[in-house]
Scaffold this active site. Structure first.
Site, PDB file in Angstrom:
ATOM      1  N   TYR A   1     -46.915  -8.741  30.744  1.00  9.10           N
ATOM      2  CA  TYR A   1     -48.093  -9.308  30.082  1.00  9.10           C
ATOM      3  C   TYR A   1     -49.356  -9.009  30.873  1.00  9.10           C
ATOM      4  O   TYR A   1     -50.382  -8.616  30.312  1.00  9.10           O
ATOM      5  CB  TYR A   1     -47.926 -10.824  29.908  1.00  9.10           C
TER       6      TYR A   1
ATOM      7  N   ALA B   1     -55.889 -15.328  30.806  1.00  8.26           N
ATOM      8  CA  ALA B   1     -55.192 -16.440  30.165  1.00  8.26           C
ATOM      9  C   ALA B   1     -54.032 -16.952  31.024  1.00  8.26           C
ATOM     10  O   ALA B   1     -53.450 -16.219  31.810  1.00  8.26           O
ATOM     11  CB  ALA B   1     -54.683 -16.009  28.793  1.00  8.26           C
TER      12      ALA B   1
ATOM     13  N   SER C   1     -60.628 -19.244  31.323  1.00 10.44           N
ATOM     14  CA  SER C   1     -60.310 -18.821  29.961  1.00 10.44           C
ATOM     15  C   SER C   1     -60.151 -20.030  29.044  1.00 10.44           C
ATOM     16  O   SER C   1     -59.713 -21.094  29.481  1.00 10.44           O
ATOM     17  CB  SER C   1     -59.001 -18.023  29.971  1.00 10.44           C
TER      18      SER C   1
ATOM     19  N   TYR D   1     -63.408 -18.538  23.176  1.00  4.56           N
ATOM     20  CA  TYR D   1     -63.045 -18.000  21.866  1.00  4.56           C
ATOM     21  C   TYR D   1     -63.525 -19.004  20.836  1.00  4.56           C
ATOM     22  O   TYR D   1     -63.402 -20.219  21.049  1.00  4.56           O
ATOM     23  CB  TYR D   1     -61.523 -17.839  21.741  1.00  4.56           C
TER      24      TYR D   1
ATOM     25  N   THR E   1     -66.421 -14.175  24.071  1.00  8.27           N
ATOM     26  CA  THR E   1     -65.695 -12.924  23.864  1.00  8.27           C
ATOM     27  C   THR E   1     -66.015 -12.387  22.476  1.00  8.27           C
ATOM     28  O   THR E   1     -65.784 -13.068  21.477  1.00  8.27           O
ATOM     29  CB  THR E   1     -64.184 -13.159  24.021  1.00  8.27           C
TER      30      THR E   1
ATOM     31  N   LYS F   1     -69.357 -10.995  26.011  1.00  5.85           N
ATOM     32  CA  LYS F   1     -68.302 -10.297  26.750  1.00  5.85           C
ATOM     33  C   LYS F   1     -67.525  -9.350  25.834  1.00  5.85           C
ATOM     34  O   LYS F   1     -66.894  -9.800  24.866  1.00  5.85           O
ATOM     35  CB  LYS F   1     -67.333 -11.325  27.349  1.00  5.85           C
TER      36      LYS F   1
ATOM     37  N   SER G   1     -67.184  -4.538  28.701  1.00  2.00           N
ATOM     38  CA  SER G   1     -65.759  -4.776  28.940  1.00  2.00           C
ATOM     39  C   SER G   1     -64.960  -4.206  27.780  1.00  2.00           C
ATOM     40  O   SER G   1     -65.426  -4.189  26.633  1.00  2.00           O
ATOM     41  CB  SER G   1     -65.513  -6.296  29.025  1.00  2.00           C
TER      42      SER G   1
ATOM     43  N   HIS H   1     -61.863  -5.443  27.630  1.00  9.69           N
ATOM     44  CA  HIS H   1     -60.826  -6.467  27.651  1.00  9.69           C
ATOM     45  C   HIS H   1     -59.627  -5.977  28.471  1.00  9.69           C
ATOM     46  O   HIS H   1     -58.464  -6.120  28.061  1.00  9.69           O
ATOM     47  CB  HIS H   1     -60.409  -6.779  26.203  1.00  9.69           C
TER      48      HIS H   1
ATOM     49  N   ARG I   1     -56.942  -3.873  26.865  1.00 12.78           N
ATOM     50  CA  ARG I   1     -55.856  -4.553  26.166  1.00 12.78           C
ATOM     51  C   ARG I   1     -56.094  -4.691  24.668  1.00 12.78           C
ATOM     52  O   ARG I   1     -55.238  -5.195  23.964  1.00 12.78           O
ATOM     53  CB  ARG I   1     -55.661  -5.948  26.780  1.00 12.78           C
TER      54      ARG I   1
ATOM     55  N   ASP J   1     -66.536  -5.150  33.690  1.00 10.22           N
ATOM     56  CA  ASP J   1     -65.198  -5.315  34.269  1.00 10.22           C
ATOM     57  C   ASP J   1     -64.347  -4.150  33.785  1.00 10.22           C
ATOM     58  O   ASP J   1     -64.775  -3.335  32.985  1.00 10.22           O
ATOM     59  CB  ASP J   1     -64.577  -6.667  33.910  1.00 10.22           C
ATOM     60  N   GLY J   2     -63.127  -4.043  34.327  1.00 11.27           N
ATOM     61  CA  GLY J   2     -62.217  -3.002  33.863  1.00 11.27           C
ATOM     62  C   GLY J   2     -61.885  -1.967  34.915  1.00 11.27           C
ATOM     63  O   GLY J   2     -62.679  -1.074  35.185  1.00 11.27           O
TER      64      GLY J   2
ATOM     65  N   VAL K   1     -61.665  -2.154  38.096  1.00 11.76           N
ATOM     66  CA  VAL K   1     -62.294  -2.291  39.413  1.00 11.76           C
ATOM     67  C   VAL K   1     -61.223  -2.644  40.445  1.00 11.76           C
ATOM     68  O   VAL K   1     -60.622  -3.719  40.371  1.00 11.76           O
ATOM     69  CB  VAL K   1     -63.367  -3.391  39.393  1.00 11.76           C
TER      70      VAL K   1
ATOM     71  N   GLY L   1     -60.175  -9.094  37.112  1.00 15.24           N
ATOM     72  CA  GLY L   1     -59.211  -9.985  36.470  1.00 15.24           C
ATOM     73  C   GLY L   1     -57.833  -9.845  37.086  1.00 15.24           C
ATOM     74  O   GLY L   1     -57.344 -10.738  37.781  1.00 15.24           O
TER      75      GLY L   1
END
Lengths: 367, 367, 367, 367
Positions: free
Chosen positions: C25, C80, C107, C131, C157, C233, C255, C257, C260, C289-290, C292, C312
């Site tokens: 996950y 999450a 989250s 969300y 998001t 985001k 981002s 995500h 994902r 982000d992503g 890094v 993350g």
């Protein structure tokens, strides 16, 4: 022979049957062999753009080179000492060329003599690859013998003031096997190659005899001793191509010597556009060799502007696998591959293979 | 020694004989070692464009650097603590340089002293690599000793406010072996390096002593205490090269410190064109180091505009394999490779190696 | 903890200790995971161009985001259900953020509640990732609870009308382990996630509850119920960044995500220049982000124009390896790497990290 | 069927169950299979640029092709002799198309007849792929039978004056298994394929019967014998696309015949922009096939300008794995992947998928 359906098949089989030193000599490139790999990879960066529904009536591979007709625009490149690959060496190779109607080019450093080759295949279209020796008399004799024996052109190698370093040859202390001689020479000159120094015996031989001081004036001298048209073999720059032509060459062969001289030079299919472009509008022919191993490779070279391509190693693989029959198989594979490439590309006559038929992959790097 | 025919051969042999911590110290680059790999890969993206039939009479590798003649444009780069590679360390290295007529550069952080090195090879052309210590008196003394010992130039390292992170060193808790000392210092300064903190002991040492606050004004100060010409070592940008020259440097060495400082910086052969271009028209010399491992690498750097290249790790591999004889072998290989590259490229004199002799591969990405 | 010297070390260790479903996950990306790999590879295509001899006096990582000071421009991204990684989950994570002075983002789909997190680290700078549920009352309550609990910003998001397909989750029929609940909700809303449909239970949960019909008008609505600044985001296009700002967002987080959501979208470091350029001249902040995973990655993002980056997965790896101490280790590694990057690049204050400090590799593809 | 969650899963399973000769026939590409790999790799060089918060109300995959409605813009491509993959062959395939509301295209060289296919799925939207035989009466009969059986369009293959060389087929002496016949023909024409020559029996069959002399005039002739709209299948150049349309085609299918004809031609997603651009402003449809194996591939093709894409091998993998149910599974996977791609990209209706939604990776090669 039927089990061989690609040049790669012949290569794989040849690499299995050849003794290590010979195998290494044939397959090696200069030092790190980067350009050796690039010679092949660079073809992959070119795309063929086929035309549809052109109405194919037949397929014509015939073309002319320096005024003579050949059955297809694929010639056998000069490579040294072919009896290492097969007992019949150059004579088997030239016979295959004769049967299949393509140019055979004999190396100066051959294990069959000019005359043996001429006798073996009197009807083949034969060209002679020339190194110019310090002793100009030796050189003159070679040229005159070739002319007399019916050879139709001279390929003057212009990229070899000395031989490149192929590391495997150095490690193997490579030399011509004792039972073979350089057949175009007599006495000392024929056997001298066996007096190995350190490392590669061939390089040792070459560095003692070839004229490093050669300039483009050599073309003038050659033209004073022969009527044969002269092809400058080993050009990789547009300005050198112009120099060759202005010195009197009838054609230019874009070649990096099978990537055996200097590592890091361009792949030949990369260098070809520069040469073609530099010679545009001049009445000369451009050829190329280096890494050609499929019919689509040949097609790409023709589309960029080559009148003919030379294949060297493929002929050696054929020779090693089956002598004359192996070389014929090699030529059959190329012919068959070029035939279906011409038809599938919608240009069934080689004369239709124009610049518009290919694009560099970078031209597709946009939406 | 005869079995080593390439720098790669020496490297492979050295990596086998060196103890792990030393091996790791020598071969590592900063963090992910991306730039370490790029330093070599970037050379492959440059093509040499040989000229044919130029009429080779001889081959001239001699050149001058900062007014002194060297036998070829290849120098031995400074690297720290060479007695880890071989008991004779720096003295073997400098003797090889003397025999072969090339520049030897001694590191500040050496295991042989300035004077030992000078005595070992009185006729070698010796340069001294300088780190500036917080204690300017220490620095001044080093410079004056070097000058007195006959060193002819100072390479001021400008890319090292602190040492980069080489992960293997951290994992190995790398430090100078106990039986060795920093020979240019006495007492505390000489043995302090053994008081390891966490991780790399060398980094610990450096961070306590080097002057992080250094600016280009340091050049002025240096010029006030020495007559030696100053080379800024570690420049990767055109604007910094201009700053170096305007501050009074006689030359700029494009270097990323063997990719050991900051990962992700350009390969040096990538950064070289920017520096050469920024300094065009100024009477200064440009050198480069980083990833140089063949004669064609050297050639490419010269063609882009370097007056000389430095090799660091190759000297260490030679040292590890055979002491002075190993370093000489390394230099012989480079000389031989550069010689045939010059001749095969049709520029037999290093002075002929101009910008026109190379192209970036991207210039070939079109038909 | 000392044996971990890179984020990669933490990742490797975490992947060993996590149970398969959780590991999958956390590490998975959408479908073919092309963008997942690109998020990292794209950083390698950017070069840092260090300046020399700038005179380093200290090193300043402190910066401000949305008016608040942080100890460095690295924040913990929302992810999450963190109690799957470690029993202390979000509370350990936020405590590490508090200790180290960085932003922690909680989250919506967390296994610790807003209030638990606030209580665990009252002095941390906490942001809340939101969300928007079909049931706006639920959403409103979340926002008000976050505001009341001292959270300082909302990350809305904007890239998740539904959850992307991560094949491993589908194969694992991934779901929140039974002993954990979604802690921000009560009753049904808290346990509903356990009513798995086919494939990923999380996707099943999301698709039933999130408001797919959301438009940029949602920003207006949010601003009507909270005073907290809003960060959009998940933006990957310049025009969307402008839309976000014109709708009232105070900042934009570039981002994908964690790669994902939709495979084949740009790497975030690729998309960042477009967003920065579109927002030039507007008084808003841009984050990213992503992928890094090193200090040089952070540096490159800052140079292109990000005010802060989010990490993350690295926080999850730290959490898995050592709870709060593991996250602190992760932050220490980033701080240390960013510190020496700043100094080695010659820009010891993050405020000095300007666009001029980096170049795309393609800018070096010429001589 | 539930365990298959990607087209790759179906492919892997199919390659395990199929006998070698059939497996090789289906998966092979021409000669070196460079273009076969490129058909897939080229999709990876295109990025999707998702829009955020567009307000998704539903997801609409329905579109029209040549005036008929289809449930999604994905059609089943013609592929020969489908009973080799599964006893039900073409009839299972067309039933799946009927159930799922997509176009099914029957090959001329099928193992179920036009009438069998029509009867199996009377409500499917069926198109007929046509090769034109030397014997125009045979061709005419095929067209008239297709028209009578309710087929709604003709795909005229324009890239096959002869069949490409697929080396595995040559080595396998591939032929249609003895128990199967070419069902659209009677007597000799039906069984002649079993009279294998050397190498691939299929190529032998084709080269004797297909009209190599075909030109774009064939379109006029076809229009004189049928009212069905004609699609030119196999176009890779803009100028050919214009020729097709000016000859009377209603649509153009950009295809390289599954990379089975000529190796070295562009990937179809590379050729698509040139064709779309050449036909801009004309009232015709453009389709593409080749390498499509995920929903994002479909999306990219639509964004560049395709109205629909065809999938060939995926249908064969489905067929091999589970007959009709396998093909339905394949279509379900594509539908599901396209649905979430549309939503995650912020263009929930296929009509919204415009050119602006994608960029070539080279457009991101700058900061």
């Amino acid at each position: 022979m039927d089990k061989y359906i690609s040049i790669k098949d012949l290569e794989d089989a040849a690499l299995e049957v050849l003794p290590k030193a010979t195998r290494d000599y044939y397959k090696s490139g200069a030092t790190d062999e980067f350009t050796l790999a690039e010679n092949k990879r660079a073809f992959q960066r070119i795309r063929i753009r086929p035309k549809c529904l052109v109405g194919i009536k037949g397929c014509e591979l015939k073309t002319t080179v320096l005024g003579e007709t050949v059955s297809m625009p694929i010639a056998i490149a000069p490579s040294a000492m072919q009896r290492m690959a097969h007992p019949d060496g150059e004579t088997a190779n030239v016979k295959a060329a004769q049967t299949k109607g393509v140019v055979y080019t004999l190396s100066t450093i051959s294990t069959s003599s000019i005359e043996e080759v001429a006798e073996a295949a009197p009807n083949a279209l034969k060209w002679f690859q020339l190194y110019i020796y310090n002793d100009r008399e030796i050189t003159k004799k070679l040229v005159q013998r070739a002319e007399k024996a019916g050879f139709k052109a001279l390929l003057l190698t212009v990229d070899t003031p000395l031989f490149g370093v192929r590391r495997a040859d150095v490690r193997n202390k490579f030399n011509l096997p004792k039972h073979l001689n350089l057949a175009n020479f007599e006495g000392d000159m024929s056997t001298k190659i066996h007096e190995s120094g350190e490392g590669s015996g061939l390089n040792h031989y070459v560095s003692g005899l070839f004229d490093k001081g050669l300039t483009w004036d050599a073309i003038k001298w050659l033209k004073s001793i022969t009527k044969l048209p002269i092809v400058a073999k080993g050009v990789l720059r547009g300005d050198d191509a112009v120099r060759a032509v202005e010195a009197g060459c009838a054609a230019v062969l874009v070649s990096n010597h099978g990537a055996r001289q200097l590592d890091g030079v361009p792949a030949t299919i990369e260098a070809l556009p520069e040469v073609v472009s530099a010679l545009r509008g001049r009445d000369v022919e451009v050829y190329m060799d280096g890494g050609v191993s499929t019919g689509t490779d040949v097609y790409k070279a023709l589309a960029i502007g080559a009148k003919m391509v030379f294949v060297g190693r493929p002929a050696l693989w054929g020779l090693a696998v089956g002598g004359q029959a192996g070389v014929e198989k090699m030529l059959d594979i190329f012919r068959s591959e070029l035939e279906y490439t011409l038809q599938l590309a919608g240009t069934p006559d080689v004369a239709q293979v124009t610049r518009d038929m290919v694009k560099h992959e970078s031209e597709y790097a946009k939406l």
